[in-house]
Structures are given as C-alpha cells and as structure tokens.
Design an enzyme around this catalytic site. Structure first.
Site, PDB file in Angstrom:
ATOM      1  CE  LYS A  56      -1.705   2.056   3.746  1.00  0.00           C
ATOM      2  NZ  LYS A  56      -1.426   3.442   2.851  1.00  0.00           N
ATOM      3  N   GLY A  58       7.526   5.470   8.235  1.00  0.00           N
ATOM      4  CA  GLY A  58       6.588   6.340   7.754  1.00  0.00           C
ATOM      5  C   GLY A  58       6.331   6.766   9.615  1.00  0.00           C
ATOM      6  CB  SER A  59       5.265   9.038  11.402  1.00  0.00           C
ATOM      7  OG  SER A  59       3.474   8.232  12.024  1.00  0.00           O
ATOM      8  CB  THR A  60       7.457   7.227  15.724  1.00  0.00           C
ATOM      9  OG1 THR A  60       8.984   7.386  15.773  1.00  0.00           O
ATOM     10  CG2 THR A  60       7.477   6.379  16.971  1.00  0.00           C
ATOM     11  CB  ALA A  61       2.003   8.519  16.153  1.00  0.00           C
ATOM     12  N   GLY A  99       4.130   3.897  13.023  1.00  0.00           N
ATOM     13  CA  GLY A  99       4.814   2.437  13.269  1.00  0.00           C
ATOM     14  C   GLY A  99       3.482   1.337  14.720  1.00  0.00           C
ATOM     15  CD  GLU A 116      13.131   4.835   8.456  1.00  0.00           C
ATOM     16  OE1 GLU A 116      14.535   5.273   7.581  1.00  0.00           O
ATOM     17  OE2 GLU A 116      12.242   4.549   7.209  1.00  0.00           O
ATOM     18  CB  CYS A 176      12.011   9.358   8.386  1.00  0.00           C
ATOM     19  SG  CYS A 176      13.780   8.694   7.310  1.00  0.00           S
ATOM     20  CD  GLU A 194       9.410  12.706  11.816  1.00  0.00           C
ATOM     21  OE1 GLU A 194      10.964  12.009  11.313  1.00  0.00           O
ATOM     22  OE2 GLU A 194       8.904  12.150  12.162  1.00  0.00           O
TER      23      GLU A 194
END
Length: 491
Positions: free
Chosen positions: A187, A240-243, A245, A263, A297, A394
């Site tokens: 996706k 993508g973002s930590t949130a 992930g 990542e 990132c 970030e």
C-alpha cells in the site's frame, strides 16, 4: 529534451494493481480520498480505498502466484535475471515514472530522473544479486550428527510506504522481498499512490510473474489495517511515523504474532566542532533540511555547534537558506520542494509558533511562503533548549534549531534525544574524536563530515529507540525477508 510538463495533461494509472490488471477506481472504490497537488493546491484526482475484501483478493492472488510460479523455489539466478530486467525497464521509463511521481508528490521532476528513479533501479539490481549469494550455513556439531541452518521465504509480505520518496521507498520493500523469493501486497501513501502502480506494471512486463506484486490503494485505518491484520500475510514492512508504526505494532499484536520491520521517525542531531571545515559543514547541514523541504525521516534538524564557531557557521547556513526559490515540481528547474499538504504545512507552522517563546529567535523564515502551493520558508530557530517543541518533535519540514556547547560531554548530552535515534551527523577533523563519539551516539546511522545517505546500498538503515525495529537496505534487509530453520541429522 526538457523534462518540464503540463500537469493537467498527464495521464495517471488511477486504481489498484492486482495480478496483471489495473482495477479502475470506479469499480473498486469505497469512497475516494480527494488529492491535491502540493505545488499549486489544486484538486486533481481521488485516491481509491481498498476494502478488506479487496485486500483479501490481493493476498489470495499473491499466494496463487507463488504456488504457480514456484518463485521461491526456482533456481535463484533466475530470480536475479528477472529482477535485473525489471531494473533496466525502470531506467528506460525513467521520464514517465518521474513525471507521474512529480505531479502528486514533493519531488521535483528534475531531481527524480537521475535521483529517485535511478536509485530505485540500483536498489533492485543490488538485491537481485543476493538471490544466489546468501543461503544457509553449516553448523559445528559432534561427529555423530550433521547440523545446518536453512533459510526460506516467508510467503506473502505486506508493505506500507510513505509519501516523501514514493518510488525509492517501494524499492526498499519490493527489492529484498522479491529477491528472497516472496510475494508482496503493497500500500503506497494515499497522497502519492500512482507511480508505484507504474513500477508494478513494469515488473510484470520484465517477467516478474503476475501476482507477485499487488498494489492496493487506500488509507491507513482501512487498507493499511487490513494488510497488517491479514492472516495470510506472514511479515510486515513499514516506513513512516513513529505514531503510525506504534499503531501497526498494536494491530499485529491484537490479530496474532508476525515479524515486522519498522523504519520510523527521527530528530537527528548534527554536531559541529570548532576544528571542522565550516564551509563544508554549512553546505551539508543546509542541504539536509532544504532537500525535499526537510521532509525526510533522517533530516538533520538539530544543529549542535561548539560555541566558539557558532556565529560564523550560522551565517553560512543562513546564506544557503535565503537563496532558495520555490517552484512547481513539474518544472525541471525547480530545486525547492513544497510541503505535501496544507494540513502538514499548518502543523509545521504550529510547532514553529509554539517554539517562539522566551529567548528563542527566528533568524530567517518562520512562516508559509507567498504564492500558490504549500511552500514553507526555510526556518532557523536560535536560543532553543531541550524542552522546546521544535527540539522535541519531529517537524518534517525545513526547520533547523541551533544549540551551542562548550565540551564533548555537553554535546553528547544535547544529542541524546529521549524518543528518537535514527541518525546523527558529526563534523570534526579529529579522527580519534570522530570514532570515539560515533561509538557513543545513540543512532542507527552516523555520518562523519557529511550528512545523508549515499548510493552504497550495502549500508543498512534503521533506528534506535522509537525510530524503528530492524533494518532496510543492506544484507540485513535481504535476510529479514527470509526465515531460518535449524536442521540436525543423525549420522
């Protein structure tokens, strides 16, 4: 020949790609997501949203293709040859891929042909060569037995890629997974969905068995969740973002157990000592926050500079920042990117505004740029401390914070972020210091007297702390797409 193009006349492959066919949005869509061009803010298409039923179809297609083609069981060099042909086709169609990507993304077309598209082809070639060069190992055992470690593909890998570098991020996921003998359901971001479809079509044209690559469009809560929770997907890879992930980890935990590569976000420091080459450091630091308007990132968004050289270094960086000129991504002369969306630009501005308290000073920029599109002015904030939102969060935009230090210990304390540990930069002529501090930095990648990834794809990338789990690129990425089996034979 000019790469510039008319954005209103560019044909787009709007839809999902399953097996060897494009499923038009009108057939598969459960309500489209409106898309706007970052360069001028104009609506131009709707991104279809794949339902869980369509994800089921994509996974079933991938499973059937693995079985019918025996992709994971063929002579490994056959996989290599097919993937090499795919890389060649990517290079042949570089202009088409670049234009489709430039239209919806923040990537200028003039940088895509020799940059992102060429890198994607290189990545496919790089991973293709692992197919017949990485296998199992013999294990030392006693003389009454024979031990070995076998490796084999997972089966169907689920991949979710971000909007900031759509093609090269797809290469990160597809290259190692296919070379290792897997199929993929991928996706792309709903903001930059179409170049990945072209990439998959070229794969089939090159001889990758139809069904091994399936592209499903949609958002995270609907389509992304259907991928991560699917029992037929054996492994998940996400950038993508930590949130996001964290949400994927929670989804997987609720639906079962499966390996994942994540990542995620970063808030990377760039540490400059007084003995550094200031001209070189300034150019490198500026590039890291101006390239793609800081939407990376690994953007080196925290400058830590030895106090004695802070003023001359900052002046040099300001010169680079003030020289940028915005332009649409479909103009081959454009070098400075827009922000991906109005929402993201507003988020950047809210963090900058919230940081302008006390002694914090905005030395340049600090707001949206005039004109069409979602451009934000390169911004440098001085006088911040460790509690500043611009230091802690970030931002994912062209914003650089500056803090100074007097000693190595102070520099290391400032560099250590409580949340992120993706990358770091270090500038010094002292080799001993460079090696010593590299060992201390809590980051998955450290660049010394430079900043940013090279085209040495053997170097893996991934973070410490909440910046991720596992690695993309390098031998590690290939091995992460194969599972191991221990075998012990009595003699």
């Amino acid at each position: 020949m000019s790469l510039s193009f008319d954005p209103d006349r560019l044909p787009l492959p709007i839809g999902h790609f399953i097996g060897d066919r494009l499923i038009p949005a009108a057939i598969a869509m459960e309500g489209g997501l409106p898309m706007h061009r970052p360069s001028d803010g104009r609506a131009y298409a709707d991104c279809p949203v794949a339902s869980s039923d369509l994800v089921d179809e994509a996974v079933a297609t991938a499973q059937a293709a693995l079985k019918s083609s025996n992709w994971g069981g063929v002579r490994p060099r056959e996989r290599t040859a097919v993937l090499q042909r795919w890389a060649a086709l990517i290079e042949e169609e570089a202009e088409t891929l670049a234009k489709v990507e430039a239209l919806s993304s923040t990537r200028p077309v003039g940088q895509l042909v020799t940059g992102d598209v060429a890198v994607t082809a290189e990545q496919i070639r790089f991973f293709a060569e692992f197919a017949d060069k990485e296998g199992g190992d013999l294990a030392p055992t006693d003389h009454g037995s024979f031990g070995m470690v076998m490796t084999e593909p997972y089966g169907v890998v689920g991949a979710i890629t971000p909007w900031n570098f759509p093609l090269s991020m797809a290469g990160w996921k597809l290259g190692p997974a296919l070379a290792a003998g897997n199929a993929v359901v991928l996706k792309p971001s709903e903001m930059t969905p179409f170049s990945t479809v072209l990439l998959a079509q070229l794969a089939v044209k090159a001889g990758v068995p139809a069904g091994l690559i399936n592209i499903v469009q949609g958002d995270g809560p609907t389509t992304g969740a259907a991928i991560t929770r699917h029992p037929g997907i054996a492994k998940v890879s996400f950038t993508g973002s930590t949130a996001a992930g964290s949400a994927i980890m929670a989804d997987i935990a609720r639906s079962g157990v499966k390996p994942m590569t994540l990542e995620l976000g970063g808030k990377s420091p760039q540490i400059v000592f007084a003995d550094a080459d200031l001209e070189k450091a300034a150019a490198s630091i500026a590039t890291s926050v101006l390239s793609n308007a800081g939407q990376a990132c690994v953007a080196g968004s925290r400058l830590l500079v030895e106090k004695s050289v802070a003023e001359p270094l900052i002046e040099r960086i300001l010169g680079h920042m003030r020289a940028v000129r915005p332009g649409p991504t479909w103009d081959e002369k454009t070098r400075y990117s827009p922000i991906i969306s109005e929402r993201q630009r507003a988020r950047i501005h809210s963090i900058v505004t919230a940081s302008l308290t006390g002694s914090v000073e905005c030395l340049t920029g600090g707001g949206p740029m005039d004109g069409d599109g979602y451009f934000y002015a390169p911004t440098l904030l001085a006088g911040v401390d460790q509690t500043s939102p611009a230091v802690m969060e970030e931002i994912f935009g062209p914003v650089l914070t500056v803090q100074s230090f007097d000693s190595e210990e102070e520099a290391m304390a400032l560099a250590d972020h409580p949340t992120y540990g993706l990358a770091a930069g270090l500038y010094t002529r002292d080799l001993s210091r460079a090696i010593r501090l590299t060992r201390r930095l809590q980051a998955g990648t450290v660049w010394v007297n430079r900043y940013g990834r090279s085209r040495d794809h053997i170097l893996p990338t991934g973070g410490y702390k909440r910046s991720g789990i596992g690695k993309d690129l390098g031998r590690e990425a290939y091995l992460a797409n194969r599972r191991s089996k221990s075998v012990l034979i009595g003699l």
